[in-house]
Write an enzyme that holds these catalytic residues in place. Structure first.
Site, PDB file in Angstrom:
ATOM      1  N   GLU A 246       0.819  -1.203   0.000  1.00 48.27           N
ATOM      2  CA  GLU A 246       0.000   0.000   0.000  1.00 48.27           C
ATOM      3  C   GLU A 246       0.862   1.267   0.000  1.00 48.27           C
ATOM      4  OE1 GLU A 246      -4.161   0.244   2.060  1.00 48.27           O
ATOM      5  OE2 GLU A 246      -2.664   0.946   3.501  1.00 48.27           O
TER       6      GLU A 246
ATOM      7  N   GLU B  19       2.151   1.759  -3.445  1.00 51.23           N
ATOM      8  CA  GLU B  19       1.053   2.231  -4.296  1.00 51.23           C
ATOM      9  C   GLU B  19       0.789   3.720  -4.067  1.00 51.23           C
ATOM     10  OE1 GLU B  19      -3.696   1.224  -5.150  1.00 51.23           O
ATOM     11  OE2 GLU B  19      -2.645   0.294  -3.455  1.00 51.23           O
TER      12      GLU B  19
ATOM     13  N   CYS C  92      -8.710  -2.272   3.771  1.00 51.31           N
ATOM     14  CA  CYS C  92      -8.659  -3.513   4.560  1.00 51.31           C
ATOM     15  C   CYS C  92      -9.933  -3.794   5.349  1.00 51.31           C
ATOM     16  CB  CYS C  92      -7.449  -3.500   5.498  1.00 51.31           C
ATOM     17  SG  CYS C  92      -7.386  -2.074   6.584  1.00 51.31           S
TER      18      CYS C  92
ATOM     19  N   SER D 179      -7.349   1.874  -2.434  1.00 51.54           N
ATOM     20  CA  SER D 179      -6.135   1.092  -2.679  1.00 51.54           C
ATOM     21  C   SER D 179      -6.559  -0.243  -3.270  1.00 51.54           C
ATOM     22  CB  SER D 179      -5.390   0.863  -1.362  1.00 51.54           C
ATOM     23  OG  SER D 179      -4.446  -0.173  -1.495  1.00 51.54           O
TER      24      SER D 179
ATOM     25  N   LYS E  33     -16.158  -9.941   7.346  1.00 46.75           N
ATOM     26  CA  LYS E  33     -15.142 -10.829   6.769  1.00 46.75           C
ATOM     27  C   LYS E  33     -15.779 -12.113   6.231  1.00 46.75           C
ATOM     28  CE  LYS E  33     -11.394  -8.371   7.849  1.00 46.75           C
ATOM     29  NZ  LYS E  33     -10.537  -7.761   6.830  1.00 46.75           N
TER      30      LYS E  33
ATOM     31  N   GLU F  37     -16.733 -11.161   2.909  1.00 48.06           N
ATOM     32  CA  GLU F  37     -15.567 -10.894   2.067  1.00 48.06           C
ATOM     33  C   GLU F  37     -15.014 -12.169   1.434  1.00 48.06           C
ATOM     34  OE1 GLU F  37     -11.367  -8.429   2.450  1.00 48.06           O
ATOM     35  OE2 GLU F  37     -12.066  -9.609   4.146  1.00 48.06           O
TER      36      GLU F  37
ATOM     37  N   GLU G 201     -13.771 -11.998  -6.151  1.00 48.26           N
ATOM     38  CA  GLU G 201     -12.464 -11.355  -6.297  1.00 48.26           C
ATOM     39  C   GLU G 201     -11.423 -11.946  -5.350  1.00 48.26           C
ATOM     40  OE1 GLU G 201     -15.589  -7.971  -6.663  1.00 48.26           O
ATOM     41  OE2 GLU G 201     -15.342  -9.875  -5.608  1.00 48.26           O
TER      42      GLU G 201
ATOM     43  N   CYS H  43     -11.291  -2.133  14.496  1.00 46.04           N
ATOM     44  CA  CYS H  43     -11.539  -3.561  14.687  1.00 46.04           C
ATOM     45  C   CYS H  43     -11.679  -3.962  16.155  1.00 46.04           C
ATOM     46  CB  CYS H  43     -10.409  -4.380  14.057  1.00 46.04           C
ATOM     47  SG  CYS H  43     -10.223  -4.078  12.289  1.00 46.04           S
TER      48      CYS H  43
END
Length: 671
Positions: free
Chosen positions: A277, A280, A302, A322, A361, A364, A369, A518
């Site tokens: 990251e 990037e 994230c 990102s 999650k 996710e 992807e 989190c």
């Protein structure tokens, strides 16, 4: 200040204080159900009613404000009877499968019954018809809903997503998405904050434990587990530790004891995320400063709840994200490529489990992807709460476990990775590395902590001026890098509106889907400690400060990974395994067809139908004796029924009087 009397004791409190707050300051606990301190005061349950001298009806103490000379009785006979009746009425339309409910012994409704001394309910009226709605992340069992509306407040006012609301009226009221749609079909981001505040078992994470137990019992599977940063300062609460206690070593040992072949740490790929990251970000900044196209500000990626939110709400601004996958899916991808090759195991025989603080999650890992070579990066996700239950189920005495290190090569991390678990942590970790790579000097903040972005405020910002950079970064000399950090989607909306209007002053933005990050994710332990967020935050920073290595680029195993496998940050293979793209969904999912449902929505009447077993009639007794026995039983039953009806009539008259008072009080409350 206002002078009032509660239970015969005089006290002075600020003018805007509620009766409940005043009583709490005197260490008087008023039973309640729908109330949630500093979040939700609605008065729908009326369990918190008290008697106020001169008032015609009982008052909801969570809403009623004090006034000069007020005299309050929180425990009069009238109050106790009202609370019991109201509680019994709640139970009359509530599923009573407590022994098999996931919230058994941690249910606020169950605890309230114990407080009120209610051991049975006298009312067995009509039951509402509800659906069981199971998405990949969250399960809604509305037969257990008590209409407290906590979830409505958290969804609308705290997160600002507006998915859950009260639908219909009266006996037909149900809490859910509009048009009775399942949550998997709407713009729910699966943050799970509703599951944290739900007092009963109506909202919970969709179970992921069975799939994990099945894999652990399969001798042909190599079971690999990884643990997110926020788990280590929260799971101890489930076993009697103070919030924020560092139980990292016991956590690693418990997973090994459960039977996992490899126990890795998501922190490893948090360090890796910073390398990818950070590179990037520098690439985008250079492009912007040299006149090329670049989407700035760049925004972290994230948090899967945040990603789903921007896909629904700002689908035309996805280029600002990102392209990095979240750390746990990165680790899953590396496990089934780099590590599989190292140990000569077919990736198809690997089963990767992520222990996450986050219900999103679970969604996710079901995204298309998040696959490489046709295999999902991660096969199953369990929350902190679910792992605690699995540890108990395995008969492991967590407190007495010795400490253990995570396994390598995907288990070592720096302190920068630990702080991924708290709001501002990803940004601080990135700055520790980016600033040093650009200037050759350490980040100029005491203890490496970027103090302006440390804390639990909704939006935080900071400026960092780049001076005397290394020759290859000369284009940054004199540039003031502007950063912003937010947690919770209401804050994200504010920053996204700036970008949409072309008014954003920032270069880099960190967004976490849950307020506080989190540490207070939708899968974390439910806590009554008002300071739980701050205690977990301090635990995270203590973990960071206890490490010898505190900058991601100093992780020797990350360096080795690039040397042996990934070549360099943002390389072709790194992009293939560690980066991703996003999906335009739209507010009403108008751009996609995929649904995130495990089962179609099913009426509760079809769930767990009881099988009626008829007993065989005995033929051993003579017919005359059987007839006499039946007559005796019939007479006793009739006598018992008469006594019951007499008591029920008396109770009903009392109940009607109480309900009249409650309805009179509610009719005066603004809608």
């Amino acid at each position: 200040m206002v002078n009032i009397t509660i239970n015969g004791n005089r006290i002075s409190v600020p003018e805007d204080t509620t009766i409940m707050e005043a009583a709490k300051s005197m260490n008087i606990h008023i039973p309640n159900l729908c109330y949630l301190e500093n979040v939700h005061q609605f008065g729908s349950c009326r369990i918190c009613v008290v008697e106020v001298e001169g008032a015609k009806t009982l008052q909801a103490s969570c809403l009623a404000k004090v006034y000069e000379g007020m005299v309050v009785d929180t425990n009069s006979p009238k109050v106790r009877k009202a609370r019991r009746v109201l509680y019994e009425l709640l139970l009359s339309d509530h599923a009573k499968n407590c022994l098999s409910c996931k919230r058994n012994q941690s249910c606020e409704l169950q605890e309230l019954g114990k407080t009120l001394g209610v051991e049975e309910t006298r009312f067995n009226g009509e039951h509402s018809e509800y659906n069981l709605d199971t998405s990949v992340s969250i399960t809604r069992d509305m037969s257990k809903c008590v209409l407290c509306r906590r979830c409505v407040t958290i969804c609308n006012e705290v997160q600002g997503t507006g998915v859950l609301n009260a639908q219909n009226r009266g006996f037909e009221t149900v809490i859910g998405p509009a048009m009775d749609l399942p949550v998997g079909n709407v713009n729910c981001v699966f943050c799970g904050q509703c599951t944290v505040v739900c007092p009963v078992g109506a909202l919970k994470e969709t179970d992921g434990t069975k799939k994990v137990w099945d894999a652990l019992g399969d001798p042909n599977k190599r079971c690999i587990v990884q643990v997110a940063p926020a788990i280590r300062v929260a799971i101890g609460e489930e076993f009697g530790f103070e919030p924020g206690s560092q139980v990292t070593g016991k956590l690693a040992q418990s997973l090994k004891t459960m039977g996992f072949d490899d126990v890795f740490d998501t922190d490893f790929t948090a360090d890796l995320t910073i390398m990818e990251e950070g590179t990037e970000f520098l690439t985008r900044v250079k492009a912007a400063l040299t006149g090329e196209n670049a989407s700035l500000p760049m925004i972290t990626s994230c948090s899967p709840g945040w990603i789903k939110y921007i896909e629904h709400t700002y689908p035309d601004l996805l280029d600002h994200l990102s392209t990095c996958k979240s750390p746990h899916t990165m680790l899953g991808a590396l496990t089934k490529t780099y590590y599989a090759e190292k140990i000569s195991v077919d990736p198809k025989d690997m089963f990767v489990v992520s222990v996450m603080p986050c219900t999103a999650k679970k969604f996710e890992v079901n995204r298309n992807e998040m696959k490489n070579n046709g295999l999902a990066n991660v096969d199953a996700v369990v929350t902190t709460r679910e792992l605690a239950q699995m540890i108990l189920e395995a008969g492991i005495d967590f407190k007495s476990l010795p400490d253990r290190e995570f396994d390598n090569p995907l288990g070592m991390s720096t302190g920068a990775a630990d702080i991924f678990g708290v709001t501002g942590g990803v940004m601080e970790a990135a700055l520790r590395t980016v600033y040093e790579l650009v200037t050759g000097r350490e980040l100029p903040f005491e203890g490496l902590h970027v103090t302006p972005i440390v804390g639990l405020e909704r939006i935080k910002e900071a400026d960092i001026k780049i001076e005397d950079p290394l020759p290859e970064y000369k284009f940054l000399d004199g540039v003031v890098v502007k950063i912003a950090v937010t947690s919770g989607l209401a804050g994200a909306k504010i920053l996204m509106e700036q970008i949409a209007k072309g008014e954003s002053p920032y270069h880099f933005i960190e967004v976490m889907g849950c307020p506080g990050g989190c540490i207070t994710g939708g899968g974390q332990p439910r806590s009554k400690d008002p300071d739980v967020r701050m205690k977990r935050l301090k635990g995270i920073y203590s973990e960071d400060e206890s490490k010898t290595l505190r900058k991601s680029h100093d992780n020797p195993y990350v360096t080795k990974l690039y040397t042996e496998f990934l070549e360099h940050p943002n390389s072709h293979i790194a992009h293939k395994l560690l980066h991703t793209h996003y999906t335009k969904r739209g507010k009403s999912n108008e751009f996609v067809e995929i649904k995130y449902l495990l089962d179609e929505v099913m009426p509760m009447s079809e769930q767990g139908k009881k099988v009626e077993i008829k007993k065989k009639e005995s033929s051993q007794k003579p017919a005359k004796r059987i007839h006499e026995d039946l007559e005796s039983v019939r007479v006793l039953s009739l006598q018992a029924e008469v006594n019951r009806l007499k008591k029920e009539l008396s109770d009903s008259m009392e109940t009607i009087d109480i309900l009249k008072e409650v309805m009179s009080d509610l009719s005066k409350k603004p809608s």
